[in-house]
Structures are given as C-alpha cells and as structure tokens.
Enzyme design. Structure first.
Site, PDB file in Angstrom:
ATOM      1  N   LYS A 178     -39.285  90.732  62.530  1.00 19.25           N
ATOM      2  CA  LYS A 178     -39.280  89.970  61.289  1.00 19.25           C
ATOM      3  C   LYS A 178     -37.848  89.583  60.947  1.00 19.25           C
ATOM      4  CE  LYS A 178     -38.799  90.620  57.033  1.00 19.25           C
ATOM      5  NZ  LYS A 178     -38.004  89.393  56.757  1.00 19.25           N
ATOM      6  N   GLU A 253     -29.489 101.048  60.296  1.00 21.82           N
ATOM      7  CA  GLU A 253     -28.048 100.773  60.239  1.00 21.82           C
ATOM      8  C   GLU A 253     -27.796 100.083  58.912  1.00 21.82           C
ATOM      9  OE1 GLU A 253     -24.963  98.502  60.285  1.00 21.82           O
ATOM     10  OE2 GLU A 253     -25.577  97.730  62.255  1.00 21.82           O
ATOM     11  N   CYS A 287     -21.252  94.504  58.274  1.00 27.29           N
ATOM     12  CA  CYS A 287     -21.375  95.892  57.798  1.00 27.29           C
ATOM     13  C   CYS A 287     -20.167  96.721  58.213  1.00 27.29           C
ATOM     14  CB  CYS A 287     -22.676  96.505  58.279  1.00 27.29           C
ATOM     15  SG  CYS A 287     -22.973  96.215  60.010  1.00 27.29           S
ATOM     16  N   GLU A 383     -20.369  98.308  48.370  1.00 28.91           N
ATOM     17  CA  GLU A 383     -20.280  97.292  49.419  1.00 28.91           C
ATOM     18  C   GLU A 383     -20.452  95.911  48.788  1.00 28.91           C
ATOM     19  OE1 GLU A 383     -23.438  97.182  52.394  1.00 28.91           O
ATOM     20  OE2 GLU A 383     -21.917  96.868  53.947  1.00 28.91           O
TER      21      GLU A 383
HETATM   22  P1  ADP Z   1     -30.511  91.411  51.231  1.00 29.17           P
HETATM   23  O1  ADP Z   1     -30.949  92.151  50.002  1.00 29.17           O
HETATM   24  O2  ADP Z   1     -29.081  91.051  51.201  1.00 29.17           O
HETATM   25  O3  ADP Z   1     -31.382  90.255  51.603  1.00 29.17           O
HETATM   26  P2  ADP Z   1     -31.845  93.383  52.843  1.00 29.17           P
HETATM   27  O4  ADP Z   1     -31.255  94.589  53.445  1.00 29.17           O
HETATM   28  O5  ADP Z   1     -32.806  93.578  51.730  1.00 29.17           O
HETATM   29  O6  ADP Z   1     -30.637  92.464  52.423  1.00 29.17           O
HETATM   30  O7  ADP Z   1     -32.569  92.503  53.971  1.00 29.17           O
HETATM   31  C1  ADP Z   1     -32.510  92.711  55.318  1.00 29.17           C
HETATM   32  C2  ADP Z   1     -33.872  92.495  55.929  1.00 29.17           C
HETATM   33  O8  ADP Z   1     -34.810  93.375  55.315  1.00 29.17           O
HETATM   34  C3  ADP Z   1     -34.469  91.099  55.757  1.00 29.17           C
HETATM   35  O9  ADP Z   1     -35.201  90.765  56.926  1.00 29.17           O
HETATM   36  C4  ADP Z   1     -35.416  91.299  54.585  1.00 29.17           C
HETATM   37  O10 ADP Z   1     -36.463  90.361  54.534  1.00 29.17           O
HETATM   38  C5  ADP Z   1     -35.951  92.661  54.896  1.00 29.17           C
HETATM   39  N1  ADP Z   1     -36.537  93.362  53.738  1.00 29.17           N
HETATM   40  C6  ADP Z   1     -36.216  93.265  52.429  1.00 29.17           C
HETATM   41  N2  ADP Z   1     -36.972  94.080  51.675  1.00 29.17           N
HETATM   42  C7  ADP Z   1     -37.812  94.730  52.527  1.00 29.17           C
HETATM   43  C8  ADP Z   1     -38.840  95.719  52.372  1.00 29.17           C
HETATM   44  N3  ADP Z   1     -39.168  96.215  51.179  1.00 29.17           N
HETATM   45  N4  ADP Z   1     -39.480  96.144  53.479  1.00 29.17           N
HETATM   46  C9  ADP Z   1     -39.158  95.689  54.707  1.00 29.17           C
HETATM   47  N5  ADP Z   1     -38.202  94.746  54.909  1.00 29.17           N
HETATM   48  C10 ADP Z   1     -37.540  94.275  53.848  1.00 29.17           C
END
Ligand code: ADP
Ligand code: MG
Length: 490
Positions: A178, A253, A287, A383
């Site tokens: 995803k 990570e 990161c 961060e």
């Molecule tokens: P940001 O908040 O800066 O978008 P995230 O760490 O939330 O960074 O996003 C990194 C990845 O995690 C993206 O692919 C995002 O769609 C996915 N993501 C965000 N929320 C969830 C969740 N609750 N469960 C699984 N994946 C998620």
C-alpha cells in the site's frame, strides 16, 4: 522523455491485472511543485484489500516452492528491468513526490540494487543442523511467513517499495503493497515492472489508498502474515495495535530526531558539507536526516556560518528542473513545517537563515537554520520532517552524549572528530541503530538499518532484513530404536 508523455497506471494491481477500486473510488495525487493534480488513482477500500490479500495468498505456495535459484533469477531480473527504466521511474517519482531528478534517479538506482543484492541470497537461506546426541537428528529450516504487507511512506516511495519487496520476495513471500496516498505512482509502475520481469500473477499486488481504510484494513487483516511499515511513530503505534489482534509480526522504521555532534578537532568545512546535505536533501523529509547539531562552543560560530552560507546558496525549484531542493510533499507537510518554524521563534530560538515559505506556487520552504536552541525546545525534540536544522552548543563530551541520547528516538547519530578514540567511544555510547563518523547517509543496501527506542523494531537492509521475512522451523527426528520418553523442556 517528459513526464507528460508518461502514462502512469492508476488502477489497483491485483493478480497481474489493472482493476478499478470497488465502487470506482479514487484519490487524486498532486504535483507538489504546482499543487495541480497529476491524475486520479484507484483508492482501495476494505473489499479491495481483501481481494489483494486473497490473491497474494493463492499465489504464495507456488512462489514459495519455486526452486530457489529460479526465484533468485526472477528477482535479479526485476533489478535489471528497473535499471532499464530508471529515467522514466525517476521522472514519475520526481513529479509525484517533488524531489529533484538527480535524487529520484539515485533512489531508483538504489531500488534496482535492492533486487540485485537480495537475488543472490535466494539460494543461500540455509538452516542448520543441531547436534543433540546420537538418538536424534535435529535441523532447522527457514520458511517464508506467507503474505507480507508493505505500508510505504511518501518520502522515498519507490526506493522503499524495493527495500521491502525485494527481501520479502527472495524469502518466498508474496506481497501486498500500500503506497502512500500522496505518492502512489512509482509503486504502480514498479509492480508492472515486476510482472514484466517474470514475477507470477498475484505475487506482487498494489492497493493504493489512504491510511484509513486501506492501510488499516491491510494491517488488521487476519490473512496477512507479516507487516513492514515505514512512517511516523503515531501510525506505527496504530499499526501495532491492529497487528496485535492477530498477533501479526511487525517490522517498523519510525523516524528520528538525529543528533550530529561536532568537535573542535573536526574538519569544520567538511562537517558543514555533510550536515547541510544531511538536513536539506529531499527537503529534510528523511527519517535519518541530521536534525539537530550539537557543536562545541569553541567552533559554534565557524560551523554555523559555513552551514548558513551553504543553505542560503541552495537553488530551489520543481523536481524536473533538478536544482538543489524541491518542494515539501504536500500541503499538510508544508503546514507542519511552517508551524514548527513559528514555534521555534516563539520558543526564543534565532533564525540564522531561511524561516519562510517561498513566494511561488507549490509547497516550497526555505532551508532554515535555528541557533540558540535549548535542547528542551520542542523544535529540538520533535521530528519536523522538513528543511529545518537546530543548532545547540555543548561544553564537554558528557553533556553532548547526554543531550544526544535524551530522546525517545534512536535511529541514527553522527560524530565529527579527528580523534579516533573519541569516535569509537561515541559509537559505543550513542543510542542509535546507525552511527556515522565524519560522514552522513551512504549506508548501503548491504548495511542493516533500523531504530533503537521508539525509532522502530527490526532491521531493514542488509542480510538482517531477511529475518523479517523468514521464520525458523526446528525439526526433531527420533533415531532411537527402543522408543523414547523425553519430557518437554528436556
Ligand atoms: P503522514 O502522517 O506524514 O502521512 P504516516 O506515517 O501516517 O505519515 O504515513 C505513512 C504510510 O502509512 C502511508 O502509506 C499512510 O497511508 C499509511 N497509514 C496512515 N495511517 C495508517 C493506519 N492507521 N494504518 C495503516 N497505514 C496507515
Ligand atoms: Mg503526489
């Protein structure tokens, strides 16, 4: 080739086919240099994720049981196929994510390298024989988990696709990827290239979509066997909670607030080069960026002056112009950076350079250096994920190490010094998964990477990453001719 001539795939990639999301649901990915939409892309819902996991599950046994050398050859071909399309992939990435072309090119060459590197391991995933005496034969086999879910962030989308998918495939897992909603295009193209390289249908599936519902559905799915996630600590926690439901293992990570310690005996000019590169590359959306400098008070002004000079000379523009720095990935990230810079001012830090958005369309922000930063300031503890460096002074090593380690993060840390003893002592004392000495970045595909403390669980890259994709089975065979009677735990 211009990116407008590219015709990126925009569906879900399921069982080797491009299909729309259930109900025709879509998201729009934008060009952060213009804020204009690039293209609508399928947005997976729960039912789509379920289809993808079923596809991966059905494809798994055949992929697992392929002769290891043949699996290795296919994975190696993915690397070669990526190399043959590296310019096109870099164009897609640069447009979708915002980074300068040269950086996108480097990301994609490294993506090819992940497949090449792990391909060679396919036929070397050996177990061991355990000597337990003459009455028994005992051996271990390393088996894939099954379906690997890969949740990809938006800062190095194509590169991190490769970082996870390559070891997962080599170990014999099938995958459901995803990509982040901001940057789905490179993953879609990479999936197509995997198929072109000979990966059987259903072994690599991609479901673009949002964290909710797609990411949540994937990480909570009962038939996902292992989860790899790179992203924020908050989302990492949410994923762990969902994974707990089915006791699904996670590799996480999760970013950092990485200290760079600079001593008076360092080459200050070189230190300034490394630190500028390490905080402004990818507009600071890294990161392992060098987020906070801790510099000995005697060389503070000299170092700051050199970093400021470099920052002020940065040329900034859209990725395709291939200057030094591009925009931030999204409006949300731009707002986060803007708010932190305001906060830094309110906290009493001094803006030595930058500090403002750039007056043009797109999410551009100036390379920014804060001095007079107290290690307790929030800008020195949280961060930011933008081109914002904080500089604090220290007087002695004990203080530097204390401040460096006084954080919930522990991804990387760096020391600049010409004293070999001090360098190795610091390498031992710094609480981080990677320690750089007189350099930054450049950990290769071959070197393990991951966090101490809240910066993560498990290791990516290197042979260690394979541990996330293989489970050990121990086989105990009785050789005794007159039965047995071992008690458990004997
Ligand atoms: P940001 O908040 O800066 O978008 P995230 O760490 O939330 O960074 O996003 C990194 C990845 O995690 C993206 O692919 C995002 O769609 C996915 N993501 C965000 N929320 C969830 C969740 N609750 N469960 C699984 N994946 C998620
Ligand atoms: Mg985009």
């Amino acid at each position: 080739m211009s990116v407008d001539e590219l015709d990126p795939q925009t569906g879900l990639f399921l069982e080797g086919e491009w299909v729309p999301a259930t109900g025709g649901s879509q998201l729009t990915t934008v060009d952060p240099a213009t804020t204009e939409p690039i293209t609508p892309v399928a947005a997976a819902g729960e039912a789509d994720v379920d289809r993808a996991v079923s596809a991966a599950r059905s494809a798994f046994p055949e992929w697992r049981d392929l002769a290891p050398d043949e699996r290795g050859r296919i994975v190696h071909r993915i690397g070669q196929t990526i190399r043959a399309h590296v310019d096109e992939l870099a164009e897609i990435e640069s447009r979708d994510q915002g980074k300068p072309l040269a950086q996108a090119h480097s990301d994609m060459t490294s993506a090819a390298r992940y497949f090449e590197y792990y391909a060679g391991a396919a036929d070397k995933l050996e177990g061991k024989s355990v000597p337990v005496g003459p009455e028994q034969i005992d051996y271990t086999v390393r088996e894939p988990y099954g379906v690997s879910a890969q949740i990809i962030p938006w800062n190095f989308p194509g590169n991190l696709f490769a970082r996870g998918v390559a070891p997962a495939l080599v170990a014999g897992n099938s995958v459901v990827v995803k990509p982040a909603e901001q940057t789905p295009l490179s993953s879609l193209r990479l999936a197509e290239l995997c198929a072109e390289a000979g990966v059987p249908d259903g072994v690599v599936n991609v479901v673009p979509g949002f964290g909710e519902p797609a990411g949540a559905a994937l990480t909570g799915h009962p038939h996902v066997d292992t989860i790899t996630f790179t992203g924020s600590v908050a989302t990492g926690r949410a994923i762990m909670r969902r994974a707990a439901e089915h006791v699904t293992p996670v590799t996480l990570e999760l970013g950092g607030k990485n200290p760079a310690i600079v001593y008076p005996d360092a080459d200050i000019d070189e230190a300034a080069d490394w630190i500028s590169l390490a905080i402004f590359t990818n507009a600071g959306q890294v990161c392992s960026a060098a987020d906070r400098v801790l510099v000995h008070e005697s060389v503070h002004d000299d170092l700051v002056e050199r970093i400021v000079r470099r920052a002020a000379a940065y040329e900034i523009g859209p990725g395709h112009e291939d200057l030094d720095m591009g925009p931030l990935v999204s409006e949300a990230q731009f707002e986060t950076v803007r708010r932190y810079v305001e906060l830094g001012r309110e906290e009493g830090a001094t803006v030595a350079t930058g500090g403002s958005p750039i007056d043009r369309p797109g999410y551009f922000f100036e390379p920014t250096v804060f001095t007079d930063v107290d290690p307790e300031h929030r800008i020195a503890r949280e961060e930011i994920f933008g081109p914002v460096l904080t500089v604090s002074r220290f007087a002695d090593t004990r203080e530097a190490v204390r401040v460096a380690n006084d954080t919930d993060y522990g991804l990387v840390a760096g020391a600049f010094t010409s004293d070999v003893t001090r360098a190795h002592r610091l390498a031992r004392e710094l609480e981080a998964g990677t320690v750089y000495v007189n350099k930054w970045f450049g950990d290769t595909n071959q070197t393990p990477f991951g966090g101490y403390k809240q910066s993560g669980i498990g290791r990516e890259k290197g042979l260690e990453a394979l541990d996330s994709y293989l489970q050990t089975k121990n086989v105990a065979v009785n050789l005794s001719e007159d039965g047995g009677g071992d008690l458990p735990g004997a």
